[in-house]
Enzyme design. Structure first.
Site, mmCIF file in Angstrom:
data_model
loop_
_atom_site.group_PDB
_atom_site.id
_atom_site.type_symbol
_atom_site.label_atom_id
_atom_site.label_comp_id
_atom_site.label_asym_id
_atom_site.label_seq_id
_atom_site.Cartn_x
_atom_site.Cartn_y
_atom_site.Cartn_z
ATOM 1 N N HIS A 1 0.841 -1.196 0.000
ATOM 2 C CA HIS A 1 0.000 0.000 0.000
ATOM 3 C C HIS A 1 0.884 1.258 0.000
ATOM 4 O O HIS A 1 0.579 2.246 -0.667
ATOM 5 C CB HIS A 1 -0.920 0.029 1.227
ATOM 6 C CG HIS A 1 -1.906 -1.098 1.261
ATOM 7 N ND1 HIS A 1 -3.175 -0.989 1.794
ATOM 8 C CD2 HIS A 1 -1.815 -2.387 0.824
ATOM 9 C CE1 HIS A 1 -3.817 -2.144 1.674
ATOM 10 N NE2 HIS A 1 -2.996 -3.008 1.107
ATOM 11 N N GLN B 1 -5.761 -11.639 -5.848
ATOM 12 C CA GLN B 1 -4.690 -12.139 -6.713
ATOM 13 C C GLN B 1 -5.204 -13.047 -7.835
ATOM 14 O O GLN B 1 -4.675 -13.023 -8.950
ATOM 15 C CB GLN B 1 -3.633 -12.853 -5.857
ATOM 16 C CG GLN B 1 -2.880 -11.888 -4.938
ATOM 17 C CD GLN B 1 -2.210 -12.582 -3.763
ATOM 18 O OE1 GLN B 1 -2.130 -13.810 -3.707
ATOM 19 N NE2 GLN B 1 -1.722 -11.795 -2.807
ATOM 20 N N GLN C 1 12.503 -4.337 -7.128
ATOM 21 C CA GLN C 1 11.790 -5.146 -8.124
ATOM 22 C C GLN C 1 11.592 -4.415 -9.453
ATOM 23 O O GLN C 1 11.679 -5.023 -10.515
ATOM 24 C CB GLN C 1 10.434 -5.595 -7.554
ATOM 25 C CG GLN C 1 9.634 -6.439 -8.524
ATOM 26 C CD GLN C 1 8.506 -7.172 -7.849
ATOM 27 O OE1 GLN C 1 8.724 -8.004 -6.964
ATOM 28 N NE2 GLN C 1 7.284 -6.860 -8.226
ATOM 29 N N TRP D 1 -1.289 -6.834 -6.975
ATOM 30 C CA TRP D 1 -1.503 -5.893 -8.072
ATOM 31 C C TRP D 1 -0.266 -5.048 -8.390
ATOM 32 O O TRP D 1 0.010 -4.748 -9.557
ATOM 33 C CB TRP D 1 -2.708 -4.986 -7.835
ATOM 34 C CG TRP D 1 -2.875 -4.014 -8.971
ATOM 35 C CD1 TRP D 1 -2.797 -2.660 -8.920
ATOM 36 C CD2 TRP D 1 -3.105 -4.342 -10.365
ATOM 37 N NE1 TRP D 1 -2.965 -2.105 -10.170
ATOM 38 C CE2 TRP D 1 -3.148 -3.125 -11.077
ATOM 39 C CE3 TRP D 1 -3.255 -5.543 -11.065
ATOM 40 C CZ2 TRP D 1 -3.355 -3.080 -12.457
ATOM 41 C CZ3 TRP D 1 -3.456 -5.488 -12.441
ATOM 42 C CH2 TRP D 1 -3.501 -4.267 -13.113
ATOM 43 N N ASN D 2 0.497 -4.671 -7.373
ATOM 44 C CA ASN D 2 1.693 -3.878 -7.676
ATOM 45 C C ASN D 2 2.632 -4.668 -8.575
ATOM 46 O O ASN D 2 3.172 -4.145 -9.546
ATOM 47 C CB ASN D 2 2.432 -3.475 -6.395
ATOM 48 C CG ASN D 2 1.626 -2.506 -5.575
ATOM 49 O OD1 ASN D 2 1.330 -1.397 -6.013
ATOM 50 N ND2 ASN D 2 1.221 -2.937 -4.381
ATOM 51 N N SER D 3 2.821 -5.940 -8.237
ATOM 52 C CA SER D 3 3.728 -6.767 -9.032
ATOM 53 C C SER D 3 3.220 -6.906 -10.457
ATOM 54 O O SER D 3 3.987 -6.790 -11.419
ATOM 55 C CB SER D 3 3.893 -8.144 -8.383
ATOM 56 O OG SER D 3 4.585 -8.007 -7.156
HETATM 57 N N1 UDP Z 1 8.951 -5.780 -3.972
HETATM 58 C C1 UDP Z 1 10.235 -5.311 -4.020
HETATM 59 N N2 UDP Z 1 11.257 -6.187 -3.831
HETATM 60 C C2 UDP Z 1 11.069 -7.500 -3.613
HETATM 61 C C3 UDP Z 1 9.746 -7.995 -3.582
HETATM 62 C C4 UDP Z 1 8.702 -7.121 -3.765
HETATM 63 O O1 UDP Z 1 10.465 -4.120 -4.241
HETATM 64 O O2 UDP Z 1 12.068 -8.208 -3.443
HETATM 65 C C5 UDP Z 1 7.838 -4.817 -4.110
HETATM 66 C C6 UDP Z 1 7.158 -4.917 -5.450
HETATM 67 O O3 UDP Z 1 7.876 -4.136 -6.398
HETATM 68 C C7 UDP Z 1 5.782 -4.381 -5.152
HETATM 69 C C8 UDP Z 1 5.558 -4.734 -3.682
HETATM 70 O O4 UDP Z 1 6.828 -5.067 -3.159
HETATM 71 O O5 UDP Z 1 5.738 -2.974 -5.333
HETATM 72 C C9 UDP Z 1 4.647 -5.915 -3.489
HETATM 73 O O6 UDP Z 1 3.337 -5.523 -3.724
HETATM 74 P P1 UDP Z 1 2.262 -6.510 -4.330
HETATM 75 O O7 UDP Z 1 0.999 -5.747 -4.500
HETATM 76 O O8 UDP Z 1 2.795 -7.144 -5.564
HETATM 77 O O9 UDP Z 1 2.102 -7.669 -3.281
HETATM 78 P P2 UDP Z 1 1.927 -7.707 -1.666
HETATM 79 O O10 UDP Z 1 3.281 -7.577 -1.107
HETATM 80 O O11 UDP Z 1 1.020 -6.568 -1.284
HETATM 81 O O12 UDP Z 1 1.346 -9.065 -1.441
#
Ligand code: UDP
Length: 476
Positions: free
Chosen positions: A18, A393, A353, A371-373
């Site tokens: 978030h 997801q 990432q 969603w970010n991924s």
């Molecule tokens: N992320 C990152 N490095 C990592 C793993 C994840 O920067 O090694 C970041 C990724 O770029 C994304 C966030 O963590 O912005 C994960 O958000 P996502 O909505 O994909 O999944 P959540 O962590 O909320 O389940």
């Protein structure tokens, strides 16, 4: 006297998934209009993790953005000392959410008042998913607000219809126990009940760990209905990706403004490994590396990790795997057993990432489909293998596989484990030599172009955000 500058208070729940999009929106607001001010606020505990001691002063004083104080970071209180510690105790999670919803509005209200008192009045409150009370705090002070929906438009439409007449139908289908049972919601393609957000199926049960999240979403959609004449909803997606879903969002004023990527380095609540993995990527041929990450929350059981490692090694492609610190013990066990059989990969605790996905060597992203991924992968033109688990997801994986067709979804077994052979099959389907795989890669490149155009000057997402800022300017 010149009119006050548009000032956005961006509020977010303290999870990495978030915070990242909220922070990106904050910087994007600064980028699209030179007169805009932003105050970014999350809970004290998350703020401490974003700005460890030595940087704190810089963060608080807003000098960190190099923009002469246009961006300030000021935390709010969730009523706890150290935030939520995680764990499997439902009672502890419920207690945290109760504290967050009670202390949050008091603290944010005081913040809005304090900002006005020091000559930096807030012109719009912008809040992410889990803070429905932010709209009430704003309304109580005569300040308009906007929800920042950090999932796709299609998921927003599902939630909207669920809370407007379809809860009973969903519950009935879900009770039958067949996840392939189809639910029809207005304006949306038929959906398997198993693809709906889990917060609307399993979490409606008061005993479910995430029941408090279900209740918060219910409050959120009630809150949107109270906005007159329509609630403003910014969405971290772009209209080209979601033409159909945009027609199914009810009366709300929905503005896709994404996919918003980081502008340069980004603060995170996780500590990044040293950037050796980027040097390693530099040594690999174009589109040859499998990148694997399941986000900031999911942890892997030993069995799943073993299957992943075996599948990746047998696939003979180089791989970059993220196993967070809280999953390190499991990795150590697996590594001890597999020893020298592990030869093609690099494992990190946390990486940048977006930088990884935009590296030419990366050819595929095995993702949990947060969603970010997904948005980052689409924006980077990287094909995906989806392994969804919770929340929305499955919906995201479905969009990738069926709507944009830039990836495939791995089939898990009855225990929810993605087996090594299935992983290999899926990776081949997006990285292999066949015509179908080449087509997946072509579409991934095409959607990257579309997303970049939407975000570029004059693009749809750019224009929507500028219109939102102009609205704040004219009503100041
Ligand atoms: N992320 C990152 N490095 C990592 C793993 C994840 O920067 O090694 C970041 C990724 O770029 C994304 C966030 O963590 O912005 C994960 O958000 P996502 O909505 O994909 O999944 P959540 O962590 O909320 O389940």
């Amino acid at each position: 006297m010149s009119p006050p500058r548009p000032h956005f208070l961006v509020l977010t729940y303290p999870l990495q998934g978030h915070i990242a999009p909220a922070l990106r929106l904050a910087r994007r607001l600064l980028a699209v209009a030179p007169d805009v001010l932003v105050t970014f606020s999350t809970t004290e505990a998350a703020h401490q993790r974003l700005f460890p001691a030595k940087q704190e002063e810089e963060g608080l004083n807003g000098r960190g953005d190099g923009g002469g104080g246009r961006l300030e970071f000021i935390p709010f209180s969730d009523g706890t000392e150290g935030g939520y510690g995680g764990g499997s105790d439902v009672g502890a999670f419920n207690a945290y959410m109760a504290s967050f919803h009670a202390a949050g509005p008091r603290s944010v209200g005081a913040l809005v008042d304090a900002l006005a008192a020091r000559g930096r009045p807030v012109s719009r409150v912008v809040y992410t998913l889990m803070l429905p009370w932010a709209a009430d705090v704003a309304r109580g002070r005569g300040v308009p607000s906007a929800l920042y929906w950090i999932q796709p438009v299609a998921v927003f439409a599902v939630y909207h219809h669920y809370f407007h007449g379809y809860a009973g139908a969903v519950a009935e289908h879900y009770r039958r126990g067949d996840p392939s049972f189809v639910v029809e919601l207005p304006g949306l393609a038929p959906l398997a009940v198993g693809d709906l957000p889990t917060f609307l199926t399993e979490s409606t049960d008061p005993a479910n760990y995430f029941h408090a999240v279900f209740l918060t979403f219910r409050d959120l959609f009630d809150t949107l209905d109270r906005e007159a004449p329509a609630a403003t909803v910014l969405i971290n997606s772009c209209q080209e990706l979601e033409v159909g879903a945009l027609a199914a969002v009810g009366p709300h004023d929905v503005l896709p403004i994404g996919p918003v990527l980081p502008a340069g380095d980004e603060h995170s609540i996780f500590k990044q490994d040293d950037a050796k993995y980027m040097e390693w990527l530099d040594t690999k041929p174009a589109s040859s590396v499998v990148y694997v990450s399941f986000g900031s929350l999911a942890t892997m059981a030993r069995e799943q990790l073993d299957e992943l490692l075996v599948g990746l090694e047998e696939g003979r492609r180089p791989y970059l795997l993220v196993v967070r610190k809280d999953n390190k013990a499991t990795l150590a066990e697996a590594e001890a057993e597999m020893g020298e059989r592990l030869e093609n990969g690099v494992v990190v605790e946390w990486c940048d990432q977006v930088r990884v996905l935009s590296h030419a060597a990366v050819g595929c992203f095995v993702t949990h489909c947060g969603w970010n991924s997904v948005a980052e992968s689409v924006a980077s033109g990287v094909p995906m293998v989806g392994v969804p688990k919770v929340s929305e997801q499955s919906m995201n994986a479905r969009l990738v596989e069926r709507e944009w067709r830039t990836g495939v979804r791995g089939q898990v077994d009855d225990g929810g484990v993605l087996r090594a052979a299935e992983l290999r099959r899926c990776v081949e389907e997006v990285m292999g030599d066949g015509a179908a795989a080449a087509e997946v890669r072509r579409r991934a490149r095409e959607w990257k172009r579309v997303a970049a155009e939407a975000m570029g000057n004059g693009g749809s997402s750019y224009c929507n955000l500028v219109a939102f800022v102009d609205g704040a300017r004219s009503s100041n």
